[in-house]
Design an enzyme around this catalytic site. Structure first.
Site, PDB file in Angstrom:
ATOM      1  N   CYS A 192       0.823  -1.207   0.000  1.00  0.00           N
ATOM      2  CA  CYS A 192       0.000   0.000   0.000  1.00  0.00           C
ATOM      3  C   CYS A 192       0.861   1.263   0.000  1.00  0.00           C
ATOM      4  O   CYS A 192       0.406   2.331  -0.435  1.00  0.00           O
ATOM      5  CB  CYS A 192      -0.952   0.011   1.192  1.00  0.00           C
ATOM      6  SG  CYS A 192      -0.121  -0.099   2.790  1.00  0.00           S
ATOM      7  N   ASN A 193       2.100   1.166   0.462  1.00  0.00           N
ATOM      8  CA  ASN A 193       2.960   2.347   0.562  1.00  0.00           C
ATOM      9  C   ASN A 193       4.046   2.432  -0.497  1.00  0.00           C
ATOM     10  O   ASN A 193       4.718   3.456  -0.594  1.00  0.00           O
ATOM     11  CB  ASN A 193       3.621   2.412   1.944  1.00  0.00           C
ATOM     12  CG  ASN A 193       2.657   2.871   3.010  1.00  0.00           C
ATOM     13  OD1 ASN A 193       1.776   3.683   2.753  1.00  0.00           O
ATOM     14  ND2 ASN A 193       2.798   2.336   4.209  1.00  0.00           N
ATOM     15  N   GLN A 231       6.619  -8.925   3.302  1.00  0.00           N
ATOM     16  CA  GLN A 231       6.156  -8.521   1.977  1.00  0.00           C
ATOM     17  C   GLN A 231       7.282  -8.641   0.948  1.00  0.00           C
ATOM     18  O   GLN A 231       7.044  -9.039  -0.194  1.00  0.00           O
ATOM     19  CB  GLN A 231       5.616  -7.093   2.042  1.00  0.00           C
ATOM     20  CG  GLN A 231       4.331  -6.983   2.857  1.00  0.00           C
ATOM     21  CD  GLN A 231       3.967  -5.544   3.204  1.00  0.00           C
ATOM     22  OE1 GLN A 231       4.836  -4.676   3.320  1.00  0.00           O
ATOM     23  NE2 GLN A 231       2.683  -5.280   3.376  1.00  0.00           N
ATOM     24  N   ALA A 276     -15.396  -1.240  16.057  1.00  0.00           N
ATOM     25  CA  ALA A 276     -15.049  -2.318  15.119  1.00  0.00           C
ATOM     26  C   ALA A 276     -14.303  -1.768  13.915  1.00  0.00           C
ATOM     27  O   ALA A 276     -14.335  -2.353  12.837  1.00  0.00           O
ATOM     28  CB  ALA A 276     -16.315  -3.054  14.672  1.00  0.00           C
ATOM     29  N   THR A 293      -8.515   0.547  13.955  1.00  0.00           N
ATOM     30  CA  THR A 293      -7.683   0.515  15.165  1.00  0.00           C
ATOM     31  C   THR A 293      -8.032  -0.678  16.046  1.00  0.00           C
ATOM     32  O   THR A 293      -7.145  -1.384  16.543  1.00  0.00           O
ATOM     33  CB  THR A 293      -7.838   1.821  15.959  1.00  0.00           C
ATOM     34  OG1 THR A 293      -7.453   2.923  15.136  1.00  0.00           O
ATOM     35  CG2 THR A 293      -6.972   1.807  17.212  1.00  0.00           C
TER      36      THR A 293
END
EC number: 1.2.1.70
Length: 436
Positions: free
Chosen positions: A50-51, A129, A204, A207
């Site tokens: 994602c980064n 990853q 929910a 976090t």
């Protein structure tokens, strides 16, 4: 030979652009096939999170000199292909993309795998990853009855051992630097055995999901989740593949009466747990120790609840102080980690130089052996036909000497013509001609 890292990350590109250049399984497979078909690289590893999206190319045919026209042209071909596969305009992409070659590419990969280039300094997930990215590449080349090139494979194996060394020799991953992990770390400082405790998680969202994953990882077996929408809590429990008791917010008191640890993170504008509710719960629990951690802004839990006997209450501000202290420790550890990366990077390139010299010597010997066999075959034919043996042997030795010295002689002449006195001196020293 050149190793090239091409990529974008959270430092150079927006979330929107990063999402456009992500590789799912289908696009990754297509990328491998296109890179192979276009001969852009002998091997490639594709890292997509994602980064960041980064590709590590190894091309044995490209000169390592970045200013050389062949190197420049190859980089541009890789860039154009990258833009094409993601259907992006060159101008949009060029502003955000970076290229790193050889030593810098290796150092960058090692820093990435060690968490030194992450959004959260030292985060451990990135190593998994990187390993997965390497495995995807290995699987593709095996499916083609091939393998990742020796040099690129060796770089990644060295990277994995470097990351392991950083984890074992520094404190970069030992302290929490996110609110969710800091909350769980605080709970572990106060209570020893999560397996015997009863947890109440309020909310929910993302976090709370991180909190739940951490708790489960550290042995929590008895978890209740209270949420305004019970279905969302049920979905979270399914995603975590862990049985949990689901409560509505109207049943919060029931959960409080059973909970040893309460961690709350909702987006509610109103307070959800009052001091009176905690007091009722403590009476039900016979005043056993209770930990309240309020991660929400604004607060979910009455700040005065901590005044009650055997109740430990912490807010997000308390956690931020812990995080700041831990981040300072990580930054100090990151300096140690960077030194380890530099050591390992240099060691890899020392191996690479030895490997390249070994390859060069091997090719030179193979060429010499081929020349020897060709001339020997001609000499044997001449001897078989009855020619004078002394004459044949003299001719063989003369031709062999000329053939073996032809290329080195040309190299010497070229150095002399270009005024390369340093090269001539090195050549003379290597052949020990100065001593004669």
């Amino acid at each position: 030979m050149t190793i090239l890292a091409l990529g974008i990350n959270h430092k150079t590109a927006s979330v929107n652009l990063r999402s456009k250049v992500a590789f799912d399984d289908q696009k990754r497979q297509l990328a491998f096939e296109q890179i192979q078909h276009r001969a852009l690289a002998e091997s490639v590893v594709i890292l997509s999170t994602c980064n960041r999206t980064e590709l590590y190319f190894h091309n044995a045919e490209i000169t390592p000199r970045e200013e050389h026209e062949d190197n420049i042209a190859w980089r541009e071909q890789c860039f154009e292909w990258f833009a094409e596969i993601h259907q992006l305009e060159h101008n949009e992409l060029r502003e955000c993309i970076y290229f790193k070659q050889n030593m810098e590419a290796a150092r960058h990969l090692m820093r990435v795998a060690c968490g030194l280039d992450s959004l959260i300094l030292g985060e451990p997930q990135i190593l998994g990853q990187v390993k997965q990215a390497y495995q995807y590449s290995e699987n593709f080349y095996q499916s083609q009855n091939s393998h990742i090139s020796t040099k690129l494979s060796r770089l990644f194996q060295r990277t994995f051992s470097t990351a392991k060394r950083v984890r074992s020799e520094t404190e970069i991953g030992s302290s929490a630097v996110s609110v969710a992990y800091a909350a769980c770390g605080l709970a572990r400082q106060i209570f020893d055995n999560f397996g015997k405790l009863r947890f109440l998680l309020v909310g929910a969202g993302e976090t709370i999901e991180l909190v739940a994953r951490y708790l489960i990882q550290h042995g929590a077996k008895n978890i209740m989740i209270a949420n305004r929408t019970p279905q969302r809590a049920e979905t979270l429990a399914e995603r975590l593949n862990t049985p949990m008791q689901i409560l509505s917010l109207s049943a919060l008191q029931i959960g409080l009466n059973q909970a040893d640890i309460v961690i709350s993170s909702t987006g509610s504008p109103d307070m959800l747990i009052s001091k009176e509710m905690v007091e009722i719960a403590q009476k039900q629990r016979q005043f056993d120790p209770m930990l309240l951690i309020d991660i929400a802004v604004p607060r979910d839990i009455d700040e005065n609840a901590g005044e009650l006997d055997a109740v430990y209450s912490y807010s997000v501000d308390d956690l931020q102080h812990i995080i700041q202290r831990n981040m300072a420790q990580r930054e100090q550890a990151a300096e140690q980690a960077a030194q380890i990366v530099d050591e390992e990077c240099k060691a890899f390139f020392e191996w690479l130089k030895q490997q390249q010299s070994s390859d060069l010597i091997k090719r030179y010997r193979q060429d010499a052996e081929q020349t020897r066999q060709e001339l020997l075959a001609k000499a044997l034919v001449a001897l078989t036909s009855g020619q004078d043996s002394e004459k044949v042997l003299n001719e063989l030795s003369y031709k062999l000497t000329n053939s073996l010295l032809h290329v080195p002689t040309q190299a010497l002449q070229a150095m002399a013509k270009s005024g390369n006195s340093q090269g001539l001196q090195s050549f003379s020293k290597a052949l020990k001609l100065e001593e004669q």
